[in-house]
Design a protein around this motif. Sequence first.
Motif, short mmCIF file in Angstrom:
data_model
loop_
_atom_site.label_atom_id
_atom_site.label_comp_id
_atom_site.label_asym_id
_atom_site.label_seq_id
_atom_site.Cartn_x
_atom_site.Cartn_y
_atom_site.Cartn_z
N ALA A 160 1.97 38.79 56.64
CA ALA A 160 2.38 38.86 55.23
C ALA A 160 2.10 40.25 54.64
CB ALA A 160 1.62 37.81 54.42
N GLN A 161 1.48 41.12 55.44
CA GLN A 161 1.11 42.45 54.93
C GLN A 161 1.78 43.55 55.75
OE1 GLN A 161 -3.21 42.44 55.10
NE2 GLN A 161 -3.33 41.18 53.27
N MET A 162 1.85 44.74 55.15
CA MET A 162 2.36 45.90 55.89
C MET A 162 1.47 46.10 57.13
SD MET A 162 2.37 49.81 54.47
CE MET A 162 3.50 49.61 53.15
N SER A 163 2.08 46.55 58.25
CA SER A 163 1.28 46.66 59.47
C SER A 163 0.15 47.67 59.28
CB SER A 163 2.16 47.05 60.66
OG SER A 163 2.13 48.44 60.84
N LEU A 164 -0.98 47.36 59.93
CA LEU A 164 -2.15 48.25 59.78
C LEU A 164 -1.89 49.62 60.40
CD1 LEU A 164 -5.45 46.25 60.18
CD2 LEU A 164 -4.91 48.01 58.51
N ASP A 165 -1.02 49.67 61.43
CA ASP A 165 -0.70 50.97 62.03
C ASP A 165 0.07 51.84 61.04
OD1 ASP A 165 -2.01 50.34 64.31
OD2 ASP A 165 -0.23 49.70 65.42
N LEU A 166 0.96 51.22 60.26
CA LEU A 166 1.70 51.99 59.25
C LEU A 166 0.75 52.46 58.14
CD1 LEU A 166 4.34 53.12 58.20
CD2 LEU A 166 4.92 50.87 57.26
N LYS A 167 -0.15 51.55 57.73
CA LYS A 167 -1.13 51.94 56.69
C LYS A 167 -1.97 53.11 57.18
CE LYS A 167 -1.37 47.54 54.27
NZ LYS A 167 -2.17 46.46 53.70
N ARG A 168 -2.36 53.03 58.45
CA ARG A 168 -3.18 54.10 59.04
C ARG A 168 -2.46 55.44 58.94
NH1 ARG A 168 -6.22 53.92 64.69
NH2 ARG A 168 -6.83 56.07 64.68
N SER A 169 -1.13 55.43 59.17
CA SER A 169 -0.38 56.69 59.15
C SER A 169 -0.28 57.27 57.74
CB SER A 169 1.03 56.48 59.74
OG SER A 169 1.81 55.74 58.84
N LYS A 170 -0.52 56.46 56.73
CA LYS A 170 -0.43 56.94 55.34
C LYS A 170 -1.80 57.33 54.77
CE LYS A 170 3.43 53.83 54.17
NZ LYS A 170 4.33 54.51 53.22
N ALA A 171 -2.85 57.18 55.60
CA ALA A 171 -4.22 57.38 55.08
C ALA A 171 -4.62 58.84 55.05
CB ALA A 171 -5.20 56.63 55.98
N ASP A 172 -5.55 59.19 54.14
CA ASP A 172 -6.21 60.50 54.19
C ASP A 172 -7.42 60.41 55.13
OD1 ASP A 172 -4.60 61.85 52.13
OD2 ASP A 172 -5.46 60.33 50.81
N ILE A 173 -8.08 59.25 55.10
CA ILE A 173 -9.27 59.04 55.93
C ILE A 173 -9.13 57.67 56.61
CG2 ILE A 173 -11.79 58.73 55.90
CD1 ILE A 173 -11.83 60.35 53.26
N VAL A 174 -9.35 57.63 57.92
CA VAL A 174 -9.26 56.35 58.64
C VAL A 174 -10.66 55.95 59.12
CG1 VAL A 174 -8.29 55.14 60.64
CG2 VAL A 174 -6.90 56.84 59.43
N ILE A 175 -11.03 54.71 58.83
CA ILE A 175 -12.27 54.16 59.43
C ILE A 175 -11.82 53.19 60.52
CG2 ILE A 175 -14.30 52.72 59.03
CD1 ILE A 175 -14.46 53.77 56.20
N ASP A 176 -12.20 53.49 61.77
CA ASP A 176 -11.85 52.61 62.88
C ASP A 176 -12.97 51.57 62.99
OD1 ASP A 176 -11.66 51.41 65.35
OD2 ASP A 176 -10.91 53.20 66.36
N ASN A 177 -12.65 50.32 62.60
CA ASN A 177 -13.68 49.28 62.55
C ASN A 177 -13.60 48.30 63.72
OD1 ASN A 177 -15.86 47.85 61.52
ND2 ASN A 177 -14.60 46.59 60.16
N ASN A 178 -13.12 48.78 64.86
CA ASN A 178 -13.06 47.90 66.04
C ASN A 178 -14.43 47.71 66.69
OD1 ASN A 178 -10.41 46.90 66.70
ND2 ASN A 178 -9.82 49.04 66.73
N GLY A 179 -15.30 48.66 66.43
CA GLY A 179 -16.61 48.62 67.10
C GLY A 179 -17.62 47.77 66.35
N LEU A 181 -21.20 47.06 63.98
CA LEU A 181 -21.55 47.50 62.63
C LEU A 181 -22.24 48.87 62.63
CD1 LEU A 181 -22.59 44.11 61.01
CD2 LEU A 181 -20.60 45.50 60.44
N ASP A 182 -23.03 49.16 63.70
CA ASP A 182 -23.69 50.48 63.76
C ASP A 182 -22.66 51.60 63.79
OD1 ASP A 182 -26.22 49.66 63.64
OD2 ASP A 182 -26.65 49.75 65.81
N GLU A 183 -21.58 51.38 64.56
CA GLU A 183 -20.53 52.41 64.64
C GLU A 183 -19.85 52.56 63.28
OE1 GLU A 183 -17.99 52.17 68.36
OE2 GLU A 183 -19.40 50.58 68.76
N LEU A 184 -19.69 51.44 62.58
CA LEU A 184 -19.08 51.49 61.25
C LEU A 184 -19.97 52.32 60.31
CD1 LEU A 184 -16.94 50.53 59.18
CD2 LEU A 184 -18.35 48.50 58.79
N HIS A 185 -21.28 52.08 60.37
CA HIS A 185 -22.21 52.81 59.49
C HIS A 185 -22.15 54.31 59.75
CE1 HIS A 185 -24.88 49.11 58.41
NE2 HIS A 185 -23.62 48.97 58.12
N GLN A 186 -22.05 54.68 61.04
CA GLN A 186 -21.98 56.12 61.37
C GLN A 186 -20.74 56.77 60.75
OE1 GLN A 186 -22.14 56.54 65.62
NE2 GLN A 186 -24.17 55.60 65.72
#
Length: 229
Positions: A160-179, A181-186
């Motif tokens: 129901a939402q725009m694809s996350l890959d397309l959103k990623r291409s429009k971003a100024d800053i991308v946080i990759d949250n696949n990892g 929580l420690d990686e997210l904090h870094q």
Amino acid sequence: MRIVGLTGGIASGKSTVSNLFKANDIPVVDADVIARNVLKKGSGGWKRVVAAFGEEILLPNREVDRPKLGQMVFSSDSKRQLLNKLMAPYISTGIFWEILKQWAKGAKVIVVDIPLLFEAKMDKWTKPIVVVWVSQETQLNRLMERDGLSEEDARNRVMAQMSLDLKRSKADIVIDNNGCLDELHQQFDKVLSEIRRPLTWTEFWRSRQGAFSVIGLVTSGIFVCKTLN
Ligand SMILES: CC(C)(COP(=O)(O)OP(=O)(O)OC[C@H]1O[C@@H](n2cnc3c(N)ncnc32)[C@H](O)[C@@H]1O)[C@@H](O)C(=O)NCCC(=O)NCCS
Ligand SMILES: Nc1ncnc2c1ncn2[C@@H]1O[C@H](COP(=O)(O)OP(=O)(O)OP(=O)(O)O)[C@@H](O)[C@H]1O
């Protein structure tokens, strides 16, 4: 004032990231909270939505049965578009007032967490835009686990939402949250120092301090002119 846009996909980790901003004293305006208030019993949004979808979406206490309405709108494009059309004016007005409140408090940097930032074309009001990205597999797994949804229901919500890959291409800053929580904090620590850098002149003039400086300058200009005349 710097208005940072925070977006991503359903269950990509926006709330997790917005909690980190709050923990670092950055005010967050949350569109999901505003959308929930718009559907509170008796409000203008509630009346319009009940008139359009019927009383069958109500619980015995006349509050909206959110899981039931969610089931309806996430399995039908036309119903979702109708709900979006009915609620959009209330949600954007709510976001505007919350930003204004932060401006009046003198906030220099705020974050607005809007899941549908690009879909609702609100991205032009925010800079920089931070997208919390995950792969579709991680997104589905986290969504099913968090909300106890079947794979089919989870897929309907993701689609129901725009694809996350397309959103990623429009971003100024991308946080990759696949990892983990420690990686997210870094990654978050780097984002935090990026958004805390000094305001540009345009951002400064948009802040309460900037507006007061303009008023001060204009008032002293008028005073000087009158004295010289
Ligand atoms: C359909 C509703 C009642 C379902 O409620 P529920 O409590 O199950 O979900 P919740 O509100 O917590 O939303 C969870 C996530 O679903 C996604 N989502 C919500 N509404 C929509 C939508 N119209 N289109 C696509 N995704 C959406 C967002 O990623 C959001 O973060 C609710 O989501 C709603 O009122 N949606 C319409 C308002 C809206 O557009 N909200 C998004 C704010 S920009
Ligand atoms: N790095 C991570 N590792 C493991 N679990 C995570 C991570 N980041 C978030 N989660 C979990 O994934 C789920 C989705 O995260 P969160 O609620 O922050 O997403 P969201 O984008 O705000 O979702 P929504 O769009 O539905 O509001 C939550 O259960 C959260 O605890």
